[in-house]
Design an enzyme around this catalytic site. Structure first.
Site, PDB file in Angstrom:
ATOM      1  N   CYS A   1      19.896 -21.865  -4.958  1.00 36.68           N
ATOM      2  CA  CYS A   1      19.267 -20.514  -4.376  1.00 36.68           C
ATOM      3  C   CYS A   1      20.075 -20.078  -3.147  1.00 36.68           C
ATOM      4  O   CYS A   1      19.519 -19.282  -2.465  1.00 36.68           O
ATOM      5  CB  CYS A   1      17.764 -20.885  -4.036  1.00 36.68           C
ATOM      6  SG  CYS A   1      16.531 -20.890  -5.602  1.00 36.68           S
TER       7      CYS A   1
ATOM      8  N   LYS B   1       6.392 -21.646  -1.191  1.00 35.39           N
ATOM      9  CA  LYS B   1       6.635 -22.163  -2.406  1.00 35.39           C
ATOM     10  C   LYS B   1       7.081 -23.517  -2.607  1.00 35.39           C
ATOM     11  O   LYS B   1       8.018 -24.236  -1.931  1.00 35.39           O
ATOM     12  CB  LYS B   1       8.115 -21.138  -2.853  1.00 35.39           C
ATOM     13  CG  LYS B   1       8.437 -21.348  -4.097  1.00 35.39           C
ATOM     14  CD  LYS B   1       9.788 -20.506  -4.150  1.00 35.39           C
ATOM     15  CE  LYS B   1      10.149 -20.597  -5.766  1.00 35.39           C
ATOM     16  NZ  LYS B   1      11.517 -19.640  -5.858  1.00 35.39           N
TER      17      LYS B   1
ATOM     18  N   ARG C   1      12.384 -20.753 -15.620  1.00 34.47           N
ATOM     19  CA  ARG C   1      13.875 -21.204 -15.469  1.00 34.47           C
ATOM     20  C   ARG C   1      14.669 -21.041 -16.801  1.00 34.47           C
ATOM     21  O   ARG C   1      16.099 -20.607 -16.859  1.00 34.47           O
ATOM     22  CB  ARG C   1      14.081 -22.611 -14.905  1.00 34.47           C
ATOM     23  CG  ARG C   1      13.502 -22.815 -13.472  1.00 34.47           C
ATOM     24  CD  ARG C   1      13.649 -24.246 -12.808  1.00 34.47           C
ATOM     25  NE  ARG C   1      13.361 -24.215 -11.661  1.00 34.47           N
ATOM     26  CZ  ARG C   1      13.035 -25.218 -10.807  1.00 34.47           C
ATOM     27  NH1 ARG C   1      13.276 -26.244 -10.931  1.00 34.47           N
ATOM     28  NH2 ARG C   1      12.485 -25.128  -9.460  1.00 34.47           N
TER      29      ARG C   1
ATOM     30  N   LYS D   1       2.822 -19.969  -4.186  1.00 37.77           N
ATOM     31  CA  LYS D   1       3.488 -20.115  -5.501  1.00 37.77           C
ATOM     32  C   LYS D   1       3.530 -21.796  -5.738  1.00 37.77           C
ATOM     33  O   LYS D   1       4.132 -22.573  -4.913  1.00 37.77           O
ATOM     34  CB  LYS D   1       4.557 -19.566  -5.866  1.00 37.77           C
ATOM     35  CG  LYS D   1       5.278 -19.570  -6.955  1.00 37.77           C
ATOM     36  CD  LYS D   1       6.599 -18.911  -6.991  1.00 37.77           C
ATOM     37  CE  LYS D   1       7.262 -18.912  -8.417  1.00 37.77           C
ATOM     38  NZ  LYS D   1       8.705 -18.306  -8.385  1.00 37.77           N
TER      39      LYS D   1
ATOM     40  N   CYS E   1      19.240 -17.748  -7.547  1.00 39.52           N
ATOM     41  CA  CYS E   1      19.385 -18.845  -8.412  1.00 39.52           C
ATOM     42  C   CYS E   1      19.982 -18.310  -9.776  1.00 39.52           C
ATOM     43  O   CYS E   1      20.470 -18.866 -10.474  1.00 39.52           O
ATOM     44  CB  CYS E   1      18.094 -19.723  -8.524  1.00 39.52           C
ATOM     45  SG  CYS E   1      16.898 -18.842  -8.816  1.00 39.52           S
TER      46      CYS E   1
ATOM     47  N   CYS F   1      16.715 -13.305  -4.629  1.00 45.57           N
ATOM     48  CA  CYS F   1      17.144 -14.908  -4.708  1.00 45.57           C
ATOM     49  C   CYS F   1      18.466 -14.784  -5.344  1.00 45.57           C
ATOM     50  O   CYS F   1      19.150 -13.988  -5.712  1.00 45.57           O
ATOM     51  CB  CYS F   1      15.976 -15.645  -5.415  1.00 45.57           C
ATOM     52  SG  CYS F   1      16.160 -17.647  -5.281  1.00 45.57           S
TER      53      CYS F   1
END
Length: 327
Positions: free
Chosen positions: A129, A194, A204, A247, A121, A119
């Protein structure tokens, strides 16, 4: 009442309860998340995830040793780079934090199975992302970045790559790039369903990946939707995914069951940071028995149809399975 029908006969003692369990669990089904920080020497507690650590490249072997000591032989790696920019270029750097962590692990623990999160992010200075076009993520431009990142992970020795970005077409782009460069045997675990969830907050903070503006609802799924998850999984199957993922896990047990029924591919669930943090917080207040809730929540995810589980409780759950208290 027909007294010849007595279901309680099969609950009379621990031996018969274990004999008649419908859901069987194994430490082989557990995957432990490992956070590697390029700027760190040694380890550092993660404030948002009680009991979890950031590892430097010099200490990532300690994380592996801890996993192996509990019988957990698989991890998923997340990287915290020293450098961030608009396109997240550190994500595909040959000597990036994840790439170097993979090499270090595979050099000392060749049989330890390493999955890498693919990813942008953690690597972009805006926390989204993918590459931006104005204030929106440019889907097609991001596919090239994801493909380059996955290839760099495979070259470093990753056993499996796991795109978590939710861009349309990312599985096909990664599959084509890996195949083109001779990595056709590296499986793709796709974060297929997701959701744009509030349960990601502690992660995060741990990964330094919160968006600097807006949110991710434009590419992650609406929590109201169930049938859309089946559509997303079907697209990933068509594009060549080897494994699918739902998720978060506990708030989406219905989705796990639907996907398990609909698809023949192995199904992974991710018990995310917010799920873990809530159990920890309630236990700290004396409101629940942490061990029993940890066990029961994991069993519920497998009972719903998951074949494997990414969880911050992987080591403790493996101990519980070996004791026969679950599984």
């Amino acid at each position: 009442m027909d007294l010849s029908i007595r279901p309680r006969r099969l609950r009379g003692n621990e031996s018969i309860r274990r004999l008649c369990r419908e859901t069987r669990l194994s430490p082989d089904s557990l995957i432990y998340p490992i956070f590697v920080d390029e700027t760190l020497t040694g380890t550092r507690p993660i404030p948002s995830l009680e009991g979890q650590l950031h590892y430097g490249l010099d200490s990532v072997g300690q994380a592996v040793e801890d996993c192996l000591a509990h019988g957990v032989g698989r991890c998923i790696l997340f990287g915290l780079p020293e450098h961030k920019d608009a396109t997240g270029s550190s994500a595909w750097d040959e000597h990036g934090v994840v790439q170097e962590a993979v090499r270090l692990i595979k050099r000392s623990y060749p049989d330890f199975y390493v999955i890498t999160d693919v990813c942008m992010c953690e690597y972009t200075d805006h926390g989204h992302c993918g590459a931006l076009c104005g204030h929106s993520v440019d889907n097609d431009a991001t596919l090239e970045l994801l493909a380059k990142t996955a290839l760099s992970h495979a070259r470093a020795g990753a056993d499996m790559v796991a795109p978590s970005d939710m861009m349309d077409g990312r599985v096909a782009a990664i599959w084509a790039r890996l195949d083109e460069h001779g990595f056709q045997n590296v499986p793709i675990l796709s974060y297929s369903a997701k959701y744009a969830s509030a349960f990601y907050g502690p992660f995060r903070a741990a990964a330094g990946s919160a968006p600097s503006f807006g949110d991710r609802k434009g590419y992650q799924m609406d929590p109201h939707n169930r049938k859309e998850a089946l559509k997303e999984c079907a697209l990933d199957v068509e594009e060549g995914a080897d494994l699918l993922m739902v998720k978060p896990a506990l708030p989406y047990l219905d989705v796990i069951r639907e996907c398990a029924n609909a698809f023949r591919l192995p199904l992974c669930a991710y018990q995310v940071s917010g799920e873990y943090a809530m159990i920890k917080a309630a236990a700290r207040e004396g409101l629940i028995d942490e061990y029993r809730v940890m066990c029961e929540s994991a069993v519920s995810i497998f009972r719903a149809g998951a074949n494997m589980l990414i969880t911050y409780y992987a080591k403790e759950l493996a101990d519980a399975m070996r004791k026969g208290e679950i599984g």
